[in-house]
Scaffold this motif. Structure first.
Motif, PDB file in Angstrom:
ATOM      1  N   ALA A 290     127.034  -5.518  39.866  1.00 32.49           N
ATOM      2  CA  ALA A 290     128.587  -5.506  39.765  1.00 32.49           C
ATOM      3  C   ALA A 290     129.069  -6.638  38.796  1.00 32.49           C
ATOM      4  N   PHE A 291     128.738  -7.797  38.798  1.00 29.89           N
ATOM      5  CA  PHE A 291     129.253  -8.743  37.991  1.00 29.89           C
ATOM      6  C   PHE A 291     128.654  -8.390  36.682  1.00 29.89           C
ATOM      7  N   ILE A 292     127.731  -7.810  36.309  1.00 35.65           N
ATOM      8  CA  ILE A 292     127.278  -7.425  35.051  1.00 35.65           C
ATOM      9  C   ILE A 292     128.393  -6.410  34.180  1.00 35.65           C
ATOM     10  N   ASP A 293     128.343  -5.425  35.267  1.00 35.11           N
ATOM     11  CA  ASP A 293     129.125  -4.377  35.012  1.00 35.11           C
ATOM     12  C   ASP A 293     130.792  -4.589  34.610  1.00 35.11           C
ATOM     13  N   LEU A 294     130.823  -5.555  35.465  1.00 35.93           N
ATOM     14  CA  LEU A 294     132.514  -5.899  35.383  1.00 35.93           C
ATOM     15  C   LEU A 294     132.607  -6.680  33.828  1.00 35.93           C
ATOM     16  N   CYS A 295     131.700  -7.272  33.515  1.00 29.90           N
ATOM     17  CA  CYS A 295     131.563  -8.116  32.057  1.00 29.90           C
ATOM     18  C   CYS A 295     131.460  -7.042  30.984  1.00 29.90           C
ATOM     19  N   HIS A 296     130.507  -5.922  31.187  1.00 30.43           N
ATOM     20  CA  HIS A 296     130.795  -5.096  30.154  1.00 30.43           C
ATOM     21  C   HIS A 296     129.950  -3.758  31.051  1.00 30.43           C
ATOM     22  N   GLN A 297     130.956  -2.727  30.781  1.00 30.68           N
ATOM     23  CA  GLN A 297     130.603  -1.471  31.529  1.00 30.68           C
ATOM     24  C   GLN A 297     129.257  -0.896  31.237  1.00 30.68           C
ATOM     25  N   GLY A 298     128.404  -0.528  32.201  1.00 34.63           N
ATOM     26  CA  GLY A 298     127.144   0.218  32.065  1.00 34.63           C
ATOM     27  C   GLY A 298     125.942  -0.863  31.678  1.00 34.63           C
ATOM     28  N   LEU A 299     126.330  -2.271  31.492  1.00 32.87           N
ATOM     29  CA  LEU A 299     125.419  -3.145  31.126  1.00 32.87           C
ATOM     30  C   LEU A 299     124.339  -3.272  32.190  1.00 32.87           C
ATOM     31  N   ALA A 300     124.753  -3.206  33.404  1.00 34.93           N
ATOM     32  CA  ALA A 300     123.483  -3.525  34.496  1.00 34.93           C
ATOM     33  C   ALA A 300     122.259  -2.475  34.121  1.00 34.93           C
ATOM     34  N   ASP A 301     122.522  -1.285  34.168  1.00 40.13           N
ATOM     35  CA  ASP A 301     121.481  -0.358  33.781  1.00 40.13           C
ATOM     36  C   ASP A 301     120.786  -0.494  32.563  1.00 40.13           C
ATOM     37  N   GLU A 302     121.341  -0.942  31.451  1.00 38.00           N
ATOM     38  CA  GLU A 302     121.004  -1.404  30.242  1.00 38.00           C
ATOM     39  C   GLU A 302     119.921  -2.564  30.265  1.00 38.00           C
ATOM     40  N   PHE A 303     120.492  -3.552  31.203  1.00 39.06           N
ATOM     41  CA  PHE A 303     119.840  -4.936  31.513  1.00 39.06           C
ATOM     42  C   PHE A 303     118.597  -4.474  32.077  1.00 39.06           C
ATOM     43  N   GLU A 304     118.406  -3.447  33.028  1.00 40.23           N
ATOM     44  CA  GLU A 304     117.274  -3.186  33.835  1.00 40.23           C
ATOM     45  C   GLU A 304     116.244  -2.276  32.767  1.00 40.23           C
ATOM     46  N   ASP A 305     116.751  -1.609  32.177  1.00 39.03           N
ATOM     47  CA  ASP A 305     115.877  -0.887  31.261  1.00 39.03           C
ATOM     48  C   ASP A 305     115.092  -1.605  30.306  1.00 39.03           C
ATOM     49  N   VAL A 306     115.850  -2.795  29.794  1.00 39.54           N
ATOM     50  CA  VAL A 306     115.149  -3.826  28.932  1.00 39.54           C
ATOM     51  C   VAL A 306     113.923  -4.538  29.686  1.00 39.54           C
ATOM     52  N   PHE A 307     114.508  -5.034  30.680  1.00 42.12           N
ATOM     53  CA  PHE A 307     113.680  -5.882  31.658  1.00 42.12           C
ATOM     54  C   PHE A 307     112.448  -5.115  32.097  1.00 42.12           C
ATOM     55  N   GLU A 308     112.562  -4.048  32.425  1.00 43.80           N
ATOM     56  CA  GLU A 308     111.434  -2.999  32.993  1.00 43.80           C
ATOM     57  C   GLU A 308     110.388  -2.796  31.978  1.00 43.80           C
ATOM     58  N   LYS A 309     111.169  -2.594  30.725  1.00 43.52           N
ATOM     59  CA  LYS A 309     110.280  -1.957  29.407  1.00 43.52           C
ATOM     60  C   LYS A 309     109.259  -3.337  28.967  1.00 43.52           C
ATOM     61  N   HIS A 310     109.488  -4.748  29.448  1.00 47.75           N
ATOM     62  CA  HIS A 310     108.613  -5.721  29.054  1.00 47.75           C
ATOM     63  C   HIS A 310     107.707  -6.212  30.128  1.00 47.75           C
ATOM     64  N   LYS A 311     107.747  -5.447  31.399  1.00 48.86           N
ATOM     65  CA  LYS A 311     107.121  -5.879  32.508  1.00 48.86           C
ATOM     66  C   LYS A 311     105.718  -6.056  32.208  1.00 48.86           C
ATOM     67  N   ASP A 312     105.052  -5.079  31.624  1.00 43.69           N
ATOM     68  CA  ASP A 312     103.452  -5.538  31.603  1.00 43.69           C
ATOM     69  C   ASP A 312     103.334  -6.434  30.405  1.00 43.69           C
TER      70      ASP A 312
ATOM     71  N   LEU B 238     131.104 -13.659  26.506  1.00 43.59           N
ATOM     72  CA  LEU B 238     129.720 -13.255  25.772  1.00 43.59           C
ATOM     73  C   LEU B 238     129.857 -11.708  25.196  1.00 43.59           C
ATOM     74  N   SER B 239     129.258 -11.547  24.029  1.00 45.23           N
ATOM     75  CA  SER B 239     129.320 -10.314  23.499  1.00 45.23           C
ATOM     76  C   SER B 239     128.051  -9.355  24.649  1.00 45.23           C
ATOM     77  N   ARG B 240     127.954  -8.086  24.736  1.00 44.04           N
ATOM     78  CA  ARG B 240     127.097  -7.197  25.384  1.00 44.04           C
ATOM     79  C   ARG B 240     125.763  -7.782  25.052  1.00 44.04           C
ATOM     80  N   GLN B 241     125.197  -8.197  23.843  1.00 44.56           N
ATOM     81  CA  GLN B 241     124.033  -8.393  23.615  1.00 44.56           C
ATOM     82  C   GLN B 241     123.673  -9.883  24.222  1.00 44.56           C
ATOM     83  N   GLU B 242     124.668 -10.625  23.841  1.00 44.84           N
ATOM     84  CA  GLU B 242     124.372 -12.125  24.392  1.00 44.84           C
ATOM     85  C   GLU B 242     124.132 -12.265  25.781  1.00 44.84           C
ATOM     86  N   LEU B 243     125.121 -11.493  26.355  1.00 39.98           N
ATOM     87  CA  LEU B 243     124.823 -11.598  27.844  1.00 39.98           C
ATOM     88  C   LEU B 243     123.686 -11.100  28.342  1.00 39.98           C
TER      89      LEU B 243
END
Length: 322
Positions: A85-107, A198-203
């Motif tokens: 909720a905090f992430i999306d409050l800073c930038h709408q939709g960023l939580a899903d974007e962050f999850e995708d990037v983090f998951e992409k680097h899992k292996d 912070l910008s979307r990318q910075e956060l």
């Protein structure tokens, strides 16, 4: 040099690491690196240490431990929902974007992160500085093992030129990890005005780093007596022009390593990092060959420009049952 803003953000996102760094620096403790005498000669001769893949750790499950804890905390706890909720409050939709990037680097996080393990060194009576630590000689106590003891200043250089980051290992139960996770979420919520600027990318990048290093620096509490710290390089996330890969055979296993040079980069604010400046001493572990190893290490240190090398090498007479 990190700006005042960067330092504040670091303390909010990495409260445990910053607390441990402050405590170590205030105590004057040093770092030890337990290795073979053969590897020690190579390190001195080439002014290089090998950063080895996390996949080569003694117990690869210890790397899974942090990944499983962060996944559970983020996806299945109320504090994880607060963070989303905090992430999306800073930038709408960023939580899903962050999850995708983090998951992409899992292996890649577990197979393409390269580490050097060191141990907090020193005790109140000075015995460890004389003998080393018995539990470490047992764990790494081959027939010809030694311990480098390093001054700690280069580990905490304010420069990011190497993109190799020193991190204390957090030995924790599940409950302790979730408490620390809650503290970070609370820090974010209490400083919404700071992080929302912070910008979307910075956060996204800062949150990614917090999760990334939490995975790579978390370990079961049963290992706590190792007092481990890790120097971590993840070239696919934080590439470095100064740390280059090579292929080596270690104990008969061909593997890619990253070569970390023991040297200064004065134009990039990395200093006191040459071997003569960096090395406090070398302790020779329990072995039937102490004097040949002593002579060899002194000779190599002299060739490397270390002053009074004979005073830098000591032989531990700590008893070790095989």
């Amino acid at each position: 040099m990190l700006s005042e803003l960067e330092q504040k953000i670091s303390k909010l996102l990495f409260p445990y690491a910053n607390k441990e760094i402050d405590a170590l620096q205030n105590s004057g403790a040093k770092f030890s690196h337990y290795t073979s005498a053969e590897a020690a000669i190579s390190i001195i001769r080439h002014n290089t240490v090998w950063m080895r893949s996390a996949a080569i750790m003694n117990d690869f499950s210890e790397m899974r431990y942090g990944q499983e804890l962060i996944d559970y905390a983020y996806r299945r706890t109320s504090n994880g929902q607060r963070l989303k909720a905090f992430i999306d409050l800073c930038h709408q939709g960023l939580a899903d974007e962050f999850e995708d990037v983090f998951e992409k680097h899992k292996d890649n996080r577990l197979t393409q992160s390269y580490l050097i393990s060191v141990s907090r060194h020193g005790d109140e009576n000075g015995a460890e500085d004389q003998f080393g630590r018995l539990s470490m000689w047992r764990a790494y106590g081959g027939d010809t093992n030694v311990a480098f003891v390093f001054n700690n200043e280069p580990f905490f250089s304010p420069s990011n030129a190497l993109n190799a980051f020193t991190s204390p290992v957090f030995y924790c139960t599940e409950a302790e990890f979730f408490d620390e996770f809650q503290s970070v979420v609370q820090n974010l919520e209490d400083n919404f005005s700071l992080f929302s600027q912070l910008s979307r990318q910075e956060l996204r990048e800062r949150l990614f780093n917090a999760f990334h290093f939490a995975v790579l620096s978390t370990k079961h509490p049963g290992f706590a007596e190792e007092k481990e710290w890790r120097v971590i390089h993840s070239p696919r996330v934080h590439p470095s022009k100064h740390i280059q890969p090579s292929v080596r055979c270690v104990s008969g296993v061909p593997q890619k390593v990253y070569d970390l040079k023991i040297r200064n980069y004065p134009d990039e604010d990395i200093k006191d990092a040459t071997l003569p400046e960096f090395l406090h001493k070398i302790i020779i572990g329990p072995t039937q060959y102490p004097y040949p190893i002593y002579d060899a290490l002194v000779s190599e240190l002299e060739a490397a420009g270390v002053a009074a090398p004979e005073s830098k090498v000591v032989v531990s007479d700590i008893p070790l049952r095989r």
